[in-house]
Write a protein that holds these residues in place. Structure first.
Motif, short mmCIF file in Angstrom:
data_model
loop_
_atom_site.label_atom_id
_atom_site.label_comp_id
_atom_site.label_asym_id
_atom_site.label_seq_id
_atom_site.Cartn_x
_atom_site.Cartn_y
_atom_site.Cartn_z
N ARG A 206 0.83 -1.21 0.00
CA ARG A 206 0.00 0.00 0.00
C ARG A 206 0.86 1.26 0.00
N PHE A 207 1.99 1.18 0.71
CA PHE A 207 2.90 2.32 0.74
C PHE A 207 3.43 2.61 -0.67
N LEU A 208 3.85 1.56 -1.37
CA LEU A 208 4.40 1.75 -2.71
C LEU A 208 3.33 2.19 -3.70
N GLU A 209 2.08 1.83 -3.46
CA GLU A 209 1.00 2.25 -4.34
C GLU A 209 0.80 3.75 -4.32
N ASN A 210 1.25 4.40 -3.25
CA ASN A 210 1.13 5.85 -3.17
C ASN A 210 2.17 6.56 -4.04
N PHE A 211 3.13 5.79 -4.55
CA PHE A 211 4.17 6.34 -5.39
C PHE A 211 4.21 5.54 -6.70
N ASP A 212 4.65 6.18 -7.73
CA ASP A 212 4.73 5.50 -9.03
C ASP A 212 6.21 5.30 -9.36
N VAL A 213 6.79 4.24 -8.80
CA VAL A 213 8.20 3.93 -9.03
C VAL A 213 8.30 2.96 -10.21
N PRO A 214 8.84 3.40 -11.35
CA PRO A 214 8.89 2.53 -12.53
C PRO A 214 9.59 1.19 -12.28
N LEU A 215 10.60 1.15 -11.41
CA LEU A 215 11.28 -0.11 -11.14
C LEU A 215 10.53 -1.00 -10.15
N HIS A 216 9.43 -0.48 -9.59
CA HIS A 216 8.52 -1.26 -8.74
C HIS A 216 9.23 -1.88 -7.53
#
Length: 254
Positions: A206-216
């Motif tokens: 959920r934390f990462l869903e708040n950011f759009d990091v192309p390398l995921h």
């Protein structure tokens, strides 16, 4: 990557997280390393430890003097120490003390330490300074606006200093990490897990869903340390006055 054998390095905030990884990488490359932090603890195995509070007016000068005495001089300085004051109420809830804590800990700590170390570098014919910035300078969070502001000022200072001391063969660069897996991030994920009554993996997703990091993925401290190791090496001898963003592609613009 670059041989640092015999070069003498001082790293602030060097006993944990990004700072400890930088100390380890520089030591592995042959550098003689001094690490500093306010208190003993963390990982002190990567170098000689000197206790210092670089957020105070006289702390940086004392640290520079003791580190230079131990090493016989300073060829590499990594300003990694920082202060981040989180105020959930945002800018209007921040007091002067909140602002001053982050300005002292995340900007003036570097300014004062650079001022103490630079005369020795200039007298020796050169040196390298790396300031550890933050993606918060470009994507400030409301609860940590003072921190983001201090890091934005650090970027401007880094460029200006590089322009000024380049004629003395001193290089100055800024490294701006994005989301990095540190103890601080782990603590935050545990908080989110508890607040959302979820497991840690769910909180992370959920934390990462708040950011759009192309390398995921989030970055690692070794990702950052590898970059710093390159920048302080002779392999980067024509690189100065630049901001090296290491964020997995998070920022939407170059």
């Amino acid at each position: 990557m670059g041989d640092l054998t015999g070069l003498r390095a001082l790293i602030t905030g060097g006993t944990k997280g990004i700072g400890a990884a930088i100390a380890r990488h520089l030591g592995d490359a042959g550098a003689l390393v001094v690490v500093s932090a306010r208190n003993p603890g963390g990982d002190q195995g990567a170098g000689h430890f000197i206790a210092a509070d670089v957020s105070t007016p006289d702390g940086p000068e004392r640290l520079a003097r003791e580190a230079a005495e131990h090493l016989g001089g300073i060829d590499i300085l990594v300003d990694n120490a920082a202060s981040q004051t989180r105020v959930p109420g945002g800018a209007l809830a921040m007091t002067d003390a909140d602002w001053l804590a982050d300005l002292n800990g995340s900007l003036l700590s570097a300014v004062r330490l650079d001022r103490a170390v630079l005369p020795g570098m200039i007298a020796a014919g050169g040196g390298v300074i790396v300031h550890i910035g933050s993606g918060a300078a470009r994507l400030p969070q409301p609860a940590a606006l003072a921190y983001g502001t201090a890091k934005a000022a650090l970027a401007t200072y880094s460029k200006g200093l590089a322009n000024e001391v380049g004629r003395h063969n001193v290089r100055v660069n800024l490294v701006s990490p994005g989301i990095i897996e540190t103890a601080g991030l782990t603590t935050r994920l545990h908080q989110l897990s508890a607040e959302g009554d979820t497991d840690l993996d769910t909180a992370r997703r959920r934390f990462l869903e708040n950011f759009d990091v192309p390398l995921h993925r989030v970055g690692t401290v070794d990702d950052v340390a590898s970059l710093v190791r390159f920048l302080v090496s002779p392999a980067a001898s024509y690189i100065t006055g630049t901001n090296h963003v290491i964020d997995g592609g998070l920022f939407p613009t170059v």
